[in-house]
Scaffold this motif. Structure first.
Motif, mmCIF file in Angstrom:
data_model
loop_
_atom_site.group_PDB
_atom_site.id
_atom_site.type_symbol
_atom_site.label_atom_id
_atom_site.label_comp_id
_atom_site.label_asym_id
_atom_site.label_seq_id
_atom_site.Cartn_x
_atom_site.Cartn_y
_atom_site.Cartn_z
ATOM 1 N N GLY A 79 0.833 -1.211 0.000
ATOM 2 C CA GLY A 79 0.000 0.000 0.000
ATOM 3 C C GLY A 79 0.858 1.246 0.000
ATOM 4 N N GLU A 80 0.222 2.365 0.362
ATOM 5 C CA GLU A 80 0.921 3.666 0.303
ATOM 6 C C GLU A 80 1.579 3.995 1.657
ATOM 7 N N GLY A 81 0.769 4.000 2.690
ATOM 8 C CA GLY A 81 1.306 4.331 4.016
ATOM 9 C C GLY A 81 0.224 4.125 5.049
ATOM 10 N N PRO A 82 0.611 3.958 6.314
ATOM 11 C CA PRO A 82 -0.372 3.695 7.363
ATOM 12 C C PRO A 82 -1.353 4.859 7.541
ATOM 13 N N GLY A 83 -2.585 4.528 7.884
ATOM 14 C CA GLY A 83 -3.573 5.539 8.266
ATOM 15 C C GLY A 83 -3.690 5.568 9.784
ATOM 16 N N GLU A 86 -3.928 2.126 11.597
ATOM 17 C CA GLU A 86 -2.653 1.403 11.470
ATOM 18 C C GLU A 86 -1.607 2.031 12.403
ATOM 19 N N PRO A 92 -0.563 -3.156 9.389
ATOM 20 C CA PRO A 92 -0.992 -2.570 8.126
ATOM 21 C C PRO A 92 -2.417 -2.958 7.766
ATOM 22 N N PHE A 93 -3.094 -2.056 7.111
ATOM 23 C CA PHE A 93 -4.414 -2.325 6.526
ATOM 24 C C PHE A 93 -5.372 -2.984 7.528
ATOM 25 N N ASN A 120 3.817 -1.412 3.251
ATOM 26 C CA ASN A 120 3.532 -0.111 2.652
ATOM 27 C C ASN A 120 4.804 0.546 2.133
ATOM 28 N N HIS A 194 -6.093 1.005 -5.271
ATOM 29 C CA HIS A 194 -5.957 0.990 -3.812
ATOM 30 C C HIS A 194 -7.351 0.789 -3.196
HETATM 31 N N1 URA Z 1 -3.746 2.545 3.395
HETATM 32 C C1 URA Z 1 -2.510 2.129 3.075
HETATM 33 O O1 URA Z 1 -1.989 2.447 2.013
HETATM 34 N N2 URA Z 1 -1.893 1.343 3.935
HETATM 35 C C2 URA Z 1 -2.419 0.949 5.074
HETATM 36 O O2 URA Z 1 -1.762 0.219 5.814
HETATM 37 C C3 URA Z 1 -3.719 1.383 5.382
HETATM 38 C C4 URA Z 1 -4.376 2.192 4.538
#
Ligand code: URA
Length: 222
Positions: A79-83, A86, A92-93, A120, A194
């Motif tokens: 993915g892109e990065g933690p929200g 997370e 993650p996710f 991510n 995504h």
């Molecule tokens: N979106 C992401 O790209 N990564 C995550 O871990 C959660 C949401």
């Protein structure tokens, strides 16, 4: 300069800031192209990443989200990065997008979530869920590249344009490149939408479903 040295310098700078000194110029750390020695064991890599202070995201994170799953997985989702969820949990996710990703994995690929590996592009939450800057992404990329090397999956699934762009250096729009088979080192990379984008644009779920079917067929072919 080694990661360890950068880590020490950054720690000292943060200490000086606490003491009242102010940065004059933003620190530019451009390390993605330089050779840094990262360990060959996933757990050792995790320990380094958990203590990373190489970019400004380290100042606002609650938890580093290293990634999780089967260390011998045949398939990795990036993915892109933690929200926010997370960042709270260090996993993650696990928010709404994560629930959709889990359904896509379990219902379409017919694999348990714990049998894949999920990570991510950046391992710390960008404030307000903004897109990571190029500097943040490129600084963190060395960790992900090593993580992919160590897990050594057959397929890497790039979730969304940020993931695809930093993994491949290609700026193609995700709507054009999704579902294509792209060569990534000795692996197969398949980009798809995504899950957060799918939550906002449910009409695109059908295309994502077709991408997952393709991923499934590539996964099981010899
Ligand atoms: N979106 C992401 O790209 N990564 C995550 O871990 C959660 C949401």
């Amino acid at each position: 300069m080694t990661t360890e040295k950068k880590h020490k310098i950054l720690k000292n700078l943060i200490l000086l800031k606490w003491l009242g000194y102010r940065y004059i110029d933003p620190i530019k750390i451009e390390n993605s192209k330089k050779k840094i020695n990262l360990p060959n064991k996933l757990e050792d890599l995790r320990q380094i990443v958990l203590n990373c202070h190489l970019c400004q995201l380290s100042k606002t994170r609650k938890n580093v989200v290293f990634g999780e799953g089967n260390p011998n997985a045949k398939i990795m989702f990036i993915g892109e990065g933690p929200g926010a969820t997370e960042d709270e949990t260090g996993k993650p996710f696990v928010g709404r997008a994560g629930q959709l990703l889990t359904k896509m994995i379990e219902n379409v690929l017919d694999i348990k979530r714990e049998d894949v590996y999920i990570a991510n592009i950046v391992k710390c939450r960008p404030p307000n869920n903004r897109v990571p800057t190029e500097e943040e992404a490129k600084t963190c990329l060395a960790y992900l590249v090593k993580q992919i090397d160590l897990i050594n999956p057959k397929i890497v699934v790039a979730l969304g344009s940020t993931s695809y762009r930093y993994l491949t250096n290609d700026n193609a729009p995700i709507s054009k490149i999704r579902g294509e088979i792209v060569k990534y080192k000795d692996k197969i990379l398949i980009p798809t939408y995504h899950p957060s984008f799918l939550l906002r644009n449910p009409s695109k779920k059908k295309e994502a479903y077709l991408d997952m079917l393709k991923i499934k067929s590539v996964l099981w072919e010899n």
